[in-house]
Design an enzyme around this catalytic site. Structure first.
Site, PDB file in Angstrom:
ATOM      1  N   ASN A   1       1.178  -1.036   0.288  1.00  0.00           N
ATOM      2  CA  ASN A   1      -0.092   0.085   0.176  1.00  0.00           C
ATOM      3  C   ASN A   1       0.629   1.640  -0.249  1.00  0.00           C
ATOM      4  O   ASN A   1       1.494   1.526   0.807  1.00  0.00           O
ATOM      5  CB  ASN A   1      -1.323  -0.107   1.679  1.00  0.00           C
TER       6      ASN A   1
ATOM      7  N   GLU B   1      -5.163  -5.014  11.380  1.00  0.00           N
ATOM      8  CA  GLU B   1      -4.077  -3.897  11.046  1.00  0.00           C
ATOM      9  C   GLU B   1      -4.417  -3.349  12.188  1.00  0.00           C
ATOM     10  O   GLU B   1      -5.456  -2.644  12.145  1.00  0.00           O
ATOM     11  CB  GLU B   1      -4.168  -3.286   9.826  1.00  0.00           C
TER      12      GLU B   1
ATOM     13  N   GLU C   1      -6.609   4.346   8.475  1.00  0.00           N
ATOM     14  CA  GLU C   1      -6.606   5.845   8.357  1.00  0.00           C
ATOM     15  C   GLU C   1      -7.854   6.101   7.288  1.00  0.00           C
ATOM     16  O   GLU C   1      -8.117   7.537   7.985  1.00  0.00           O
ATOM     17  CB  GLU C   1      -5.528   5.864   7.012  1.00  0.00           C
TER      18      GLU C   1
ATOM     19  N   LYS D   1       0.370   4.142  -0.288  1.00  0.00           N
ATOM     20  CA  LYS D   1      -0.348   5.152   0.774  1.00  0.00           C
ATOM     21  C   LYS D   1      -0.508   6.750  -0.328  1.00  0.00           C
ATOM     22  O   LYS D   1      -0.040   6.560  -1.110  1.00  0.00           O
ATOM     23  CB  LYS D   1      -0.265   5.980   1.907  1.00  0.00           C
TER      24      LYS D   1
ATOM     25  N   HIS E   1      -9.405   0.580   5.787  1.00  0.00           N
ATOM     26  CA  HIS E   1      -8.005   1.499   6.099  1.00  0.00           C
ATOM     27  C   HIS E   1      -8.392   2.802   7.215  1.00  0.00           C
ATOM     28  O   HIS E   1      -9.219   2.868   7.038  1.00  0.00           O
ATOM     29  CB  HIS E   1      -7.316   1.721   4.944  1.00  0.00           C
TER      30      HIS E   1
ATOM     31  N   GLY F   1       2.322   1.859  10.979  1.00  0.00           N
ATOM     32  CA  GLY F   1       3.770   3.361  10.714  1.00  0.00           C
ATOM     33  C   GLY F   1       4.236   3.548  11.980  1.00  0.00           C
ATOM     34  O   GLY F   1       4.718   4.552  12.549  1.00  0.00           O
TER      35      GLY F   1
ATOM     36  N   SER G   1       4.032  -2.031  10.359  1.00  0.00           N
ATOM     37  CA  SER G   1       5.347  -2.195  10.890  1.00  0.00           C
ATOM     38  C   SER G   1       6.078  -3.417   9.847  1.00  0.00           C
ATOM     39  O   SER G   1       6.582  -4.010  10.690  1.00  0.00           O
ATOM     40  CB  SER G   1       5.484  -1.506  11.799  1.00  0.00           C
TER      41      SER G   1
HETATM   42  P1  PGA Z   1       2.829   0.294   7.676  1.00  0.00           P
HETATM   43  O1  PGA Z   1       1.711   0.609   7.872  1.00  0.00           O
HETATM   44  O2  PGA Z   1       3.548  -0.900   7.227  1.00  0.00           O
HETATM   45  O3  PGA Z   1       3.720   1.659   7.146  1.00  0.00           O
HETATM   46  O4  PGA Z   1       3.154   0.235   9.693  1.00  0.00           O
HETATM   47  C1  PGA Z   1       0.713  -0.799   6.774  1.00  0.00           C
HETATM   48  C2  PGA Z   1      -0.684  -0.132   6.551  1.00  0.00           C
HETATM   49  O5  PGA Z   1      -1.390   0.891   6.913  1.00  0.00           O
HETATM   50  O6  PGA Z   1      -1.192  -1.439   5.328  1.00  0.00           O
END
Ligand code: PGA
Length: 260
Positions: free
Chosen positions: A11, A173, A103, A13, A101, A179, A215
């Site tokens: 992803n 997640e 976010e 983003k 997601h 992140g 992460s």
């Molecule tokens: P990250 O993001 O690997 O940067 O923690 C994962 C995600 O949001 O899908």
């Protein structure tokens, strides 16, 4: 049909303009030609404005990845300024969409009802959906993560027509691991994966792939596959660096034999 194959999704983003996206796509293609993934399906999920360029490069250079979108409207067309429809994505050769997601849930008010409607629009259009679920740190501190994730699964997938089940993948997640560099422990991931599988199974969706995200890195990928019992990853930050993304895929591939 269920599959034993692993799945790694990158992803991107809100990173990389179309020139940078093409560059990353090409780098992934070169590495995959030298070190093809045998047991792992790969999806890259660029920003909307990069989709056309990335699908072109993937087609012309025959790169063994599918393309996903990070979001889509639940509506077919019309006065929805700023939105993109499933038919627009399909026309571009997109075959996967991330839905729910964290976010989008937290920053763009995507509540459970919108998640459910969007998921239905995605599968009805023939696209594959990755339903993202996961608890925040406060829920985990109160040890309420199982109920929280069950509620998300029921609300998004409850009553889904049987004919769409094969298009569904779930990504766990935990928000506190996205992140942050703080990965969930293997044991926490295993417990949640088991829980998600049992909820899915009770809903008639046994055998769907369950991914982990938060992460994930080349260093922790193999141990999460083996200790966490997952079917692959939804990768954010590390998917922006071709070598790291491919190292995660190689780690999955290497674990395949021992996984099941
Ligand atoms: P990250 O993001 O690997 O940067 O923690 C994962 C995600 O949001 O899908």
């Amino acid at each position: 049909m269920t599959t034993n194959r692993l799945l790694v999704i990158g992803n991107w983003k809100m990173n990389l303009d179309f020139v940078e996206a093409v560059h990353l796509g090409q780098q992934i293609g070169v590495i995959l030609k030298n070190r093809p993934a045998e047991h792992t399906d790969i999806v890259v999920v660029p920003p909307f404005v990069d989709l056309r360029s990335v699908t072109s490069i993937v087609d012309s250079e025959r790169i063994a990845v599918d393309i996903g979108a990070q979001h889509v409207s639940a509506n077919d067309n019309g006065a929805f300024t700023g939105e993109i429809s499933t038919s627009m994505l399909k026309r571009l050769g997109v075959t996967w969409v991330l839905v729910g997601h964290s976010e989008r849930r937290t920053m763009y008010h995507m509540d459970d009802e919108v998640v459910a409607r969007t998921l239905r629009a995605v599968v009805a259009s023939g696209l594959n959906v990755v339903l993202c679920v996961g608890e925040g740190g406060d829920v985990r501190d109160n040890d309420e993560q199982n109920d929280f994730v069950s509620a998300q699964l029921h609300s998004a997938l409850g009553g889904l027509d049987e004919k769409y089940i094969e298009q569904v993948t779930v990504a766990y997640e935990p928000i506190w691991a996205i992140g942050t560099g703080r990965t969930a422990e293997g044991e926490q991931i295993r417990a949640m994966t088991r829980h998600i599988r049992s909820v899915l199974s009770a809903m008639g969706m046994a055998g769907r792939r369950v991914l982990y995200g938060g992460s994930v890195s080349p260093e922790n990928a193999a141990s999460i596959i083996t200790e966490g019992g997952v079917d692959g990853f939804l990768v954010g930050g590390a998917s922006l660096v071709a070598e790291k993304f491919l190292a995660i895929i190689q780690a999955c591939d290497g674990c395949y034999a021992g996984k099941r």
